[in-house]
Write a protein that holds these residues in place. Structure first.
Motif, PDB file in Angstrom:
ATOM      1  N   GLN A 171      74.917  24.416  32.408  1.00  0.00           N
ATOM      2  CA  GLN A 171      74.495  23.269  31.602  1.00  0.00           C
ATOM      3  C   GLN A 171      73.312  22.578  32.267  1.00  0.00           C
ATOM      4  O   GLN A 171      73.278  22.410  33.484  1.00  0.00           O
ATOM      5  N   PHE A 187      72.911  21.127  23.339  1.00  0.00           N
ATOM      6  CA  PHE A 187      71.656  21.849  23.170  1.00  0.00           C
ATOM      7  C   PHE A 187      70.634  20.990  22.437  1.00  0.00           C
ATOM      8  O   PHE A 187      69.463  20.968  22.796  1.00  0.00           O
ATOM      9  N   GLN A 188      71.077  20.279  21.410  1.00  0.00           N
ATOM     10  CA  GLN A 188      70.162  19.430  20.651  1.00  0.00           C
ATOM     11  C   GLN A 188      69.634  18.296  21.527  1.00  0.00           C
ATOM     12  O   GLN A 188      68.452  17.970  21.486  1.00  0.00           O
ATOM     13  N   ASN A 208      83.515  26.079  24.920  1.00  0.00           N
ATOM     14  CA  ASN A 208      83.285  26.811  23.678  1.00  0.00           C
ATOM     15  C   ASN A 208      81.838  26.605  23.232  1.00  0.00           C
ATOM     16  O   ASN A 208      81.304  25.506  23.317  1.00  0.00           O
ATOM     17  N   VAL A 209      81.201  27.665  22.736  1.00  0.00           N
ATOM     18  CA  VAL A 209      79.802  27.587  22.316  1.00  0.00           C
ATOM     19  C   VAL A 209      79.621  26.548  21.222  1.00  0.00           C
ATOM     20  O   VAL A 209      78.633  25.823  21.193  1.00  0.00           O
ATOM     21  N   ASP A 210      80.596  26.417  20.313  1.00  0.00           N
ATOM     22  CA  ASP A 210      80.498  25.428  19.234  1.00  0.00           C
ATOM     23  C   ASP A 210      80.446  24.011  19.782  1.00  0.00           C
ATOM     24  O   ASP A 210      79.820  23.141  19.203  1.00  0.00           O
ATOM     25  N   ASN A 211      81.117  23.762  20.899  1.00  0.00           N
ATOM     26  CA  ASN A 211      81.111  22.427  21.505  1.00  0.00           C
ATOM     27  C   ASN A 211      79.803  22.125  22.216  1.00  0.00           C
ATOM     28  O   ASN A 211      79.528  20.984  22.553  1.00  0.00           O
ATOM     29  N   ARG A 212      78.991  23.144  22.470  1.00  0.00           N
ATOM     30  CA  ARG A 212      77.729  22.949  23.181  1.00  0.00           C
ATOM     31  C   ARG A 212      76.589  22.554  22.254  1.00  0.00           C
ATOM     32  O   ARG A 212      75.567  22.083  22.710  1.00  0.00           O
ATOM     33  N   GLU A 213      76.731  22.751  20.964  1.00  0.00           N
ATOM     34  CA  GLU A 213      75.627  22.501  20.023  1.00  0.00           C
ATOM     35  C   GLU A 213      75.031  21.098  20.173  1.00  0.00           C
ATOM     36  O   GLU A 213      73.815  20.963  20.263  1.00  0.00           O
ATOM     37  N   PRO A 214      75.837  20.031  20.246  1.00  0.00           N
ATOM     38  CA  PRO A 214      75.226  18.696  20.448  1.00  0.00           C
ATOM     39  C   PRO A 214      74.469  18.605  21.767  1.00  0.00           C
ATOM     40  O   PRO A 214      73.437  17.942  21.850  1.00  0.00           O
TER      41      PRO A 214
END
Length: 56
Positions: free
Chosen positions: A38, A11-12, A3-9
């Protein structure tokens, strides 16, 4: 698929690692290795420029 929301950390973390890799780099390359969408590796190659003295 993640899920894109789970990728935010992630990406940071990648962004922070890229900033660190580029902080002291004057000449060179920063290369990302991506597996399954990834970033799994960051390679930094620094080039040292040497000033050559002219021949007399």
């Amino acid at each position: 698929m993640m899920n894109v929301d789970n990728r935010e950390p992630l990406f940071q973390e990648v962004f922070d690692s890229l900033k660190e890799a580029m902080a002291g780099l004057r000449f060179g390359t920063v290369s990302l290795t991506v597996h399954d969408g990834q970033v799994v590796q960051i390679d930094v190659t620094e080039k040292k420029r040497l000033a050559l003295k002219p021949k007399r």
